[in-house]
Scaffold this active site. Structure first.
Site, short mmCIF file in Angstrom:
data_model
loop_
_atom_site.label_atom_id
_atom_site.label_comp_id
_atom_site.label_asym_id
_atom_site.label_seq_id
_atom_site.Cartn_x
_atom_site.Cartn_y
_atom_site.Cartn_z
N GLU A 55 -21.35 17.91 -6.82
CA GLU A 55 -22.17 18.77 -5.98
C GLU A 55 -23.66 18.49 -6.15
O GLU A 55 -24.45 18.74 -5.24
CB GLU A 55 -21.89 20.24 -6.29
CG GLU A 55 -20.53 20.72 -5.82
CD GLU A 55 -20.42 20.72 -4.30
OE1 GLU A 55 -21.39 21.11 -3.62
OE2 GLU A 55 -19.37 20.28 -3.80
N LYS A 57 -27.44 22.98 -8.05
CA LYS A 57 -26.23 23.39 -7.35
C LYS A 57 -25.11 23.66 -8.35
O LYS A 57 -24.90 22.89 -9.29
CB LYS A 57 -25.79 22.31 -6.36
CG LYS A 57 -26.73 22.15 -5.17
CD LYS A 57 -26.07 21.38 -4.04
CE LYS A 57 -25.02 22.23 -3.36
NZ LYS A 57 -24.45 21.57 -2.15
N GLU A 73 -29.52 17.51 -5.75
CA GLU A 73 -29.99 18.88 -6.00
C GLU A 73 -29.48 19.35 -7.36
O GLU A 73 -28.30 19.66 -7.52
CB GLU A 73 -29.53 19.82 -4.88
CG GLU A 73 -30.06 19.42 -3.50
CD GLU A 73 -29.44 20.24 -2.39
OE1 GLU A 73 -29.75 21.44 -2.28
OE2 GLU A 73 -28.63 19.67 -1.63
N GLU A 120 -22.08 18.21 8.56
CA GLU A 120 -22.17 17.71 7.18
C GLU A 120 -21.09 16.66 6.96
O GLU A 120 -19.93 16.88 7.32
CB GLU A 120 -21.94 18.81 6.13
CG GLU A 120 -23.05 19.79 5.91
CD GLU A 120 -22.70 20.76 4.78
OE1 GLU A 120 -21.85 20.41 3.91
OE2 GLU A 120 -23.24 21.88 4.76
#
Length: 398
Positions: free
Chosen positions: A346, A340, A337, A283
């Site tokens: 985030e 999250k 997203e 990541e």
């Protein structure tokens, strides 16, 4: 059979001089090379992987995602589970998958580990290329000591299951760690793992060496910049021109933080007796938006970080310590997203919005929810060479 353009040319009745024939042969060779280059440039996969997170309520169906990634020529994807809908949607595409399972307690049971692999991995092979299973995620940087103790036994049980089912030749087993498992990372040569984690990391390194699986690290230079924007150079973390930092112990110069973090991990592994493992970045990324106190979380910085990183990957660069080993990176993440938890950043790491449009321009102008067009040898560069041959022959026939 010769292309139609060549068959219609009137060939002189008298033999052509040898030098003319050689020149002709050279042009035809260039024609063939050009045609191959046009096709390969259009269809060559990008040399990076991408994390496909799904903590959102507005994401497109996996079949649409499959089309999007094919339009980008992305050929490696990392999941945080083993979603059957995703694995089915990518069957026959050639895309390589890393799948995950974070249920460490159950995975320590050999029978349950085998049952999970038999249900969630084996049925999708070989149609969908699953090349790695990650057991847990950033376990050692958390506070759950039971999970830390279960991590290696779970990895061993999953690997045994993979072996028993005859899949070990195509599926390896690993786990992803936060770069925070390092107690020191600067200079890179002083990299060392946190002392309290040594009891877990040493046997995990031994496991990786035994089964020949990569050591996965999640590394985000954004966090270092966010924590101390006054002392961390923005160009240094964004892969932009800067004087660089010299490691006084090795005299190696680092012009970006990510490569320095990778080499710090190599140094930490060496301190534990391992120079036989490969570090892969499972990541890394940069958010395009954040809360007011999240310095640096902007569209411009996200575009710079990921864009410059992808250029480095395309060049096949290694780190200063391992220049001959191209860095292996999975970018986080495919989509924003919206569910999250945590700070706004985030929810804003995606390269794309859920509707498939890019958050910023990384050269993905052809991105769409349908497969990309293919290029054939009849495209313009090839026609240009054919026309040159025709003109040459016509000139000699006069």
């Amino acid at each position: 059979m010769a292309p139609a353009e060549l068959r219609t040319v009137a060939v002189p009745s008298s033999p052509l001089p040898l030098r003319v024939l050689l020149l002709l042969l050279l042009l035809l060779s260039l024609l063939a090379v050009s045609a191959v280059d046009v096709v390969s440039a259009a269809t060559a996969p990008l040399k990076f992987g991408i994390n496909y997170g799904q903590i959102a309520n507005n994401l497109p169906h996996p079949t649409q995602v499959s089309g999007l990634l094919r339009s980008l020529n992305v050929n490696r994807v990392k999941l945080y589970d083993a979603d059957p809908a995703v694995l089915t949607a990518f069957a026959g595409t050639g895309v390589e998958f890393i799948v995950g399972n974070e249920d460490l307690q159950n995975l320590t049971d050999a029978r349950k580990a085998r049952a999970w692999v038999a249900q969630h991995v084996q049925p999708f092979l070989p149609g969908t290329r699953i090349t790695c299973i990650t057991v847990g995620n950033e376990v050692l940087s958390g506070k759950d000591t039971a999970a830390m103790q279960n991590l290696l036994p779970a990895m061993q049980a999953v690997y045994q299951a993979v072996s028993d089912l005859g899949l070990a030749a195509q599926v390896n087993v690993s786990t992803a760690h936060s770069v925070n498992i390092l107690a020191s990372s600067y200079p890179p040569s002083s990299g060392v793992f946190r002392e309290e984690l040594a009891q877990y990391i040493q046997p995990i390194l031994n496991f990786h060496a035994e089964v020949r699986s990569p050591f996965l690290i999640n590394a985000y230079p954004f966090f270092a910049y966010k924590a101390s924007p006054g002392s961390v150079s923005l160009p240094y973390v964004l892969f932009e021109p800067n004087p660089g930092v010299v490691d006084p112990n090795t005299n190696l110069t680092y012009d970006n933080m990510l490569y320095a973090q990778i080499d710090a991990v190599y140094a930490a592994m060496k301190a534990m007796g391992h120079t036989d493992l490969t570090v892969r970045i499972s990541e890394t990324g940069w958010p395009s938006k954040g809360d007011d106190n999240e310095v640096g979380a902007t569209v411009a910085n996200a575009a710079a970080y990921n864009g410059n990183l992808m250029k480095r990957i395309a060049m096949g660069q290694g780190t200063p310590l391992r220049p001959d080993v191209p860095i292996d990176v999975f970018v986080f993440a495919l989509f924003n997203e919206d569910m999250k938890p945590g700070p706004a950043s985030e929810r804003n790491y995606g390269l794309f919005y859920p509707n498939g449009t890019p958050v910023y321009n990384l050269g993905f102008n052809g991105a769409s929810f349908s497969p990309s067009p293919t290029f054939s040898s009849s495209s313009k560069p090839t026609i240009t060479f054919l026309m040159a041959v025709v003109v040459l022959l016509a000139g000699f026939s006069l």
